[in-house]
Design an enzyme around this catalytic site. Structure first.
Site, PDB file in Angstrom:
ATOM      1  N   LYS A   7      45.673  27.585  38.243  1.00 35.18           N
ATOM      2  CA  LYS A   7      45.665  28.993  37.832  1.00 35.18           C
ATOM      3  C   LYS A   7      47.112  29.470  37.698  1.00 35.18           C
ATOM      4  CE  LYS A   7      43.623  33.447  39.343  1.00 35.18           C
ATOM      5  NZ  LYS A   7      42.880  34.106  40.444  1.00 35.18           N
ATOM      6  N   SER A  23      38.796  36.543  38.896  1.00 36.25           N
ATOM      7  CA  SER A  23      39.941  36.442  38.023  1.00 36.25           C
ATOM      8  C   SER A  23      40.321  35.015  37.637  1.00 36.25           C
ATOM      9  CB  SER A  23      41.152  37.099  38.679  1.00 36.25           C
ATOM     10  OG  SER A  23      41.511  36.405  39.873  1.00 36.25           O
ATOM     11  N   SER A  38      37.410  35.893  43.456  1.00 38.69           N
ATOM     12  CA  SER A  38      37.976  35.352  42.218  1.00 38.69           C
ATOM     13  C   SER A  38      37.846  33.856  42.035  1.00 38.69           C
ATOM     14  CB  SER A  38      39.455  35.745  42.101  1.00 38.69           C
ATOM     15  OG  SER A  38      39.569  37.099  41.737  1.00 38.69           O
TER      16      SER A  38
END
Lengths: 487, 481
Positions: free
Chosen positions: A79, A154, A178
């Site tokens: 990420k 997210s 997330s």
């Protein structure tokens, strides 16, 4: 033979170990697939192709010299909230466009030490604020199961990359759900470790007391390997806990005899998608068939988790994001005065959700409001933690949905922040309490959209949830379904 | 007409000169000399994703100061974020301590006009220093070498009632920090900064009136000047029927005036909240006890010892302990078998005079304590007399040569040899028949003049006692003859 990109870590490891597969070939297969699919899915913000293949070559060399590790030569994605030295790290924000960190996050250092190969950096809601990846400053990621839908957020890019076989596994971060919510929406395994289990050094902070790095994978056993790789005390993170890292693989069993599973009555509420409820309840029945005993538990302060989260997380974020001022890095909008420069830089660099949370947090911390908001929220947070502590006196794990809905349509909730915030209603209490949780695929709704079963453990109870998730996974076929995609 | 008195409290920011910074491994360097941005890392430049780690040595230094200031060292410590935007503050917040400081409720005794006054210490807390903005024409540059250097903020109660007390407090506090070895006290390097909170009230009243805060005072001289000006300004304002407004002031070194920086209504809201990146710090009692054992002898204790054990005057003892280096110099000299009072006289008298004239500190003095002792020994052995010794010291001060070398080079040794002196006395008496005649006729006062002639002949090197004795014998002999 199955496609190389369908292999789990364990499957690929077996072939790599036998010499039937090289990391370079495996990595190239992923790079090719990314090339074909990612134009449509946009799971990646950056693919580090040349460096990736170089890392794969080095992994093959290491293996040739006798090194043996399940992660050696495995292509993974990170990420974009995790710092990678010399590789652009934007956190999905325009305010970090072009920023190349001078150091690498501890979790990635550990992955690299084990020989994992970095494919690239994945898309995300800006600064991890969001539940759909629509808040990215660089465009939305699409759900591999239905490209008109969001992958969740997210960590939507990481979840989508793993689901679409554009990475064997990935790391994400989870502040209020997330990892678990996008894992649920994309039909992959997503684990949020207990607070303090994994070093946050190099994880760009959203809410420091809630953030944790965790893995996405296509099997629970893979998640166990990944957690074992990244967990442990880090002298550079004073909130990481100095506790031995267990052998998570050794904790995995095929039955659940003697395991007590709690089902929180507050988690099957109005507003939950009936299909999700039905599928999750069926999954809980399956746990019973595996030998677990199931009982109802109560987490009475559940309905306060969301408001508490939306005071504490933005409060911490308002300070954490103060460093993005255009002075030392990132684009600068030069104003006539210093103050103008700050305002214009942040006006241009931050998206609306980030601004909203900075304002919420600034307000909650302001003189005269601090006691009523921030301090009160911290007190209720303690109550929420006590709820879990009490429940874990009676049960070993708690089972519930990871998300109240399956993947929703792109654009469906963007204009309604409160509706969006409700996406994390089943996940964020854990972050407040510091517990661990995993989402494991447990079925599909009528639109063929995946549903995730969330298994929650007490702080540092990762072995318990991995065991329960693994036994469930081994007894079901859900994790074997793959989205049908073509370039 | 009403008399007014000031009510003053001080906040002192003292850099803790630890090996590394407060929250990272960067070295603490002289920020006035190191090239800009050479002692920085991802943490102290606030790169995204970095985390602070508490420097144990900084906590230890803070505990030392807390103990020296008679504070309670608090078991529960918590760091907090103090938020504001400025380019020299890379994170956009300063990690400080707010509700749970390291030390609290202490005191410091100061002496003003032969009176001891006890000034309360509210608290001492750890935080990190900022970097420095360097303004160049229309643009500004930022140097982050200083960013993250440990700072101890020491806050006094509003217990001071005069500028003299303010100065005495500042000097005493500085001395203690230097004694403890946590700060070198060189204010030109910015390692010690002051803020004064000042209000005025009718003398004898116990009301607390609106105060102003003067920030960024970088020397004791500025602190004193700014306080003097601000007190006078407030008194004048009140006397003319005005009211003091709560304001933050700056001090203009050139004009000697305080000026308003901002008023209360524009005051920053720092939005303090507990630093989530650092768990609360629990300070072990055993650690505090161990640190307490390592505390050096502090100025007050040293002064008492100098008076009680060495028999020094209160005045000399006070002067010698006021500066750690001076006290160390003095004590180094005492390692030899030498009279303490004599050494004290030489240090506080001649040596200080020479230092003042040359504008140097004792660390730069070329005369070592051992060399000073050698000089004193020459006087004691009557090789040179006191006046010559002063000249020798001056030469030592300038050249760094030993007393022995200088006496030899310049032929300054005292003449005590009777036969040599007899010959000179004989010459003097022969060359001055008239004064001799008058002396013998009853003008006793001329004795001293005749001795003076001998001293002149010997360029002051004659042993005055011996000359007196021989001269008297010779003159008495003449009288009889």
């Amino acid at each position: 033979m199955t496609e190389l990109t369908e292999l789990t870590i364990h499957e690929a490891y077996a072939l790599l170990k036998k010499g039937e597969l090289s990391s370079v070939d495996l990595t190239q297969a992923y790079l090719d697939r990314i090339d074909v699919l990612d134009g449509r899915l946009h799971a990646y913000l950056a693919v580090t192709s040349d460096e990736t293949l170089e890392q794969a070559r080095r992994a093959d060399e290491r293996r040739a010299k006798g090194e043996d590790d399940p992660l050696l030569g495995i292509p993974v994605a990170y990420k974009d909230v995790l710092c990678t030295q010399g590789v652009e790290t934007t956190c999905g924000s325009k305010i970090l466009a072009g920023y190349k960190p001078p150091y690498t996050a501890t979790a990635i250092d550990k992955m690299e030490a084990r020989g994992a190969v970095m494919l690239g950096k994945t898309n995300m809601d800006e600064f991890a604020m969001g539940s759909s990846t629509e808040n990215s400053g660089y465009g939305v990621t699409r759900n591999p199961w239905d490209t008109e839908r969001v992958p969740g957020g997210s960590s939507g890019g990481s979840a989508a990359a793993v689901a679409a076989q554009m990475a064997t596994a990935a790391l994400g971060s989870d502040t209020g759900g997330s990892i678990r919510q996008p894992a649920s929406l994309c039909g992959v395994v997503g684990l949020k470790p207990s607070y303090g289990r994994v070093s946050r050094y190099g994880l760009v902070a959203y809410a420091s007391s809630l953030d944790q790095i965790g893995p996405f994978s296509r099997s629970v056993a893979d998640a166990a390997v990944l957690l074992g790789a990244i967990a442990g005390h880090d002298p550079q993170d004073s909130t990481s806990v100095d506790m031995p890292v267990p052998d998570y693989i050794a904790a995995l069993t095929s039955d659940l005899k003697g395991v007590k599973v709690g089902v929180p009555k507050e988690y099957f509420i109005e507003g939950i998608d009936p299909a999700v409820e039905r599928i999750v309840r069926a999954a809980i029945d399956q746990l019973k068939e595996l030998g677990a005993t199931v009982q109802e538990v109560s987490l009475p302060h559940t309905d306060m988790a969301l408001p508490v989260y939306y005071l504490i997380a933005p409060a911490e974020a308002s300070a954490n994001l103060a460093r993005f001022d255009g002075i030392r890095y990132g684009p600068r909008e030069q104003g006539d005065t210093l103050w103008d420069t700050y305002c214009q830089t942040r006006e241009a660099g931050f998206g609306p959700e980030v601004k909203r949370r900075i304002m919420l947090g600034t307000y909650a911390l302001s003189a005269g409001y601090y006691d009523a908001y921030y301090l009160k929220a911290q007190k209720v947070r303690t109550l929420i933690k006590q709820d879990f502590d009490a429940a874990f006196e009676d049960v070993d794990v708690i089972a519930c949905p990871a998300s109240p809905t399956t993947a929703f349509r792109i654009g469906e909730k963007v204009d309604d922040p409160l509706q969006m915030y409700l996406s994390d209603v089943f996940t964020l209490a854990l972050n407040l309490a510091g517990n661990c949780g995993i989402s494991v695929p447990c079925g599909f709704d009528d639109d063929n959209l995946p549903v995730g079963l969330q298994l929650v453990g007490p702080a540092f109870g990762e072995e318990r949830i991995l065991r329960a998730a693994h036994a469930y996974e081994q007894a079901t076929e859900w994790h074997k379904r793959v989205p049908v995609l073509s370039g | 007409m009403t008399q007014y008195e000031p009510v003053i409290g001080l906040e002192v920011h003292a850099e803790m000169l630890t090996e590394s910074k407060m929250f990272c491994a960067c070295p603490v360097v002289d920020s006035t000399e190191a090239p800009p941005n050479t002692t920085v890392c991802p943490v102290c430049t606030a790169q995204p994703g970095v985390l602070p780690v508490i420097n144990r040595q900084a906590v230890e230094y803070g505990i030392k100061v807390g103990l020296a200031l008679n504070c309670t060292i608090n078991e529960f410590n918590q760091f907090a974020r103090k938020s504001y935007f400025y380019p020299d503050l890379p994170k956009g917040y300063q990690i400080s301590q707010y509700e749970h400081p390291l030390a609290s409720n202490g005191w410091l005794d100061i002496d003003v006009d032969d009176e001891t006054r006890r000034i309360g210490i509210t608290r001492a807390h750890l935080e990190e220093d900022t970097g420095k903005n360097i303004h160049m024409g229309s643009s500004s540059l930022v140097d982050l070498n200083r960013a993250g250097v440990p700072l101890l903020e020491i806050v006094s109660e509003p217990d001071m009632r005069s500028v003299e007390e303010v100065e005495a407090y500042a000097r005493k506090l500085r001395a203690i920090l230097v004694y403890l070895g946590v700060n070198h006290g060189d204010m030109s390097k910015g390692v010690l900064r002051f803020e004064a909170n000042i209000s005025v009230r009718p003398t004898g009243s116990d009301e607390m009136n609106t105060r102003t805060e003067i920030k960024n005072l970088n020397s004791i001289r500025s602190l004193v000047r700014a306080s003097q000006y601000e007190i006078a300004r407030q008194i004048k304002l009140v006397e003319s029927g005005g009211q003091v407004i709560q304001q933050t002031m700056g001090f203009n070194e050139e004009s000697g005036k305080t000026t308003v920086q901002r008023s209360k209504e524009y005051a920053d809201d720092y939005r303090y909240f507990p630093e989530p990146d650092l768990p609360p710090l629990n300070i072990d009692r055993a650690w505090v006890a161990a640190i307490e054992k390592t505390l050096p002898e502090l100025p007050d204790a040293k002064r008492e010892r100098f008076i009680d054990e060495l028999g020094l005057s209160v005045q000399d003892a006070g002067v010698l302990v006021a500066d750690k280096a001076t006290a160390e110099y003095f004590e180094a000299a005492l390692k030899a078998d030498v009279d303490a009072k004599t050494v004290a006289n030489w240090v506080t008298g001649e040596l200080f005079r020479l230092m003042n004239a040359a504008g140097v500190e004792i660390e730069q003095v070329k005369v070592t304590p051992e060399a000073l002792v050698d000089l004193i020994k020459l006087v004691e052995a009557e090789t040179i007399n006191n006046n010559t010794a002063k000249e020798v010291l001056e030469a030592m001060f300038e050249t760094g040569h030993s007393a022995g070398e200088i006496v030899k080079e310049q032929g300054l040794a005292q003449i005590s040899d009777s036969s040599a002196l007899e010959a000179i006395i004989e010459q003097v008496l022969e060359a001055n028949p008239e004064p001799v005649e008058k002396y013998l006729g009853g003008k006793e006062g001329l004795f001293g003049w005749l001795v003076g002639q001998v001293m002149k002949e010997t360029r002051g090197q004659a042993n005055a006692t011996v000359v007196n004795q021989i001269m008297r014998e010779r003159l008495e002999g003449m009288r009889k003859a």
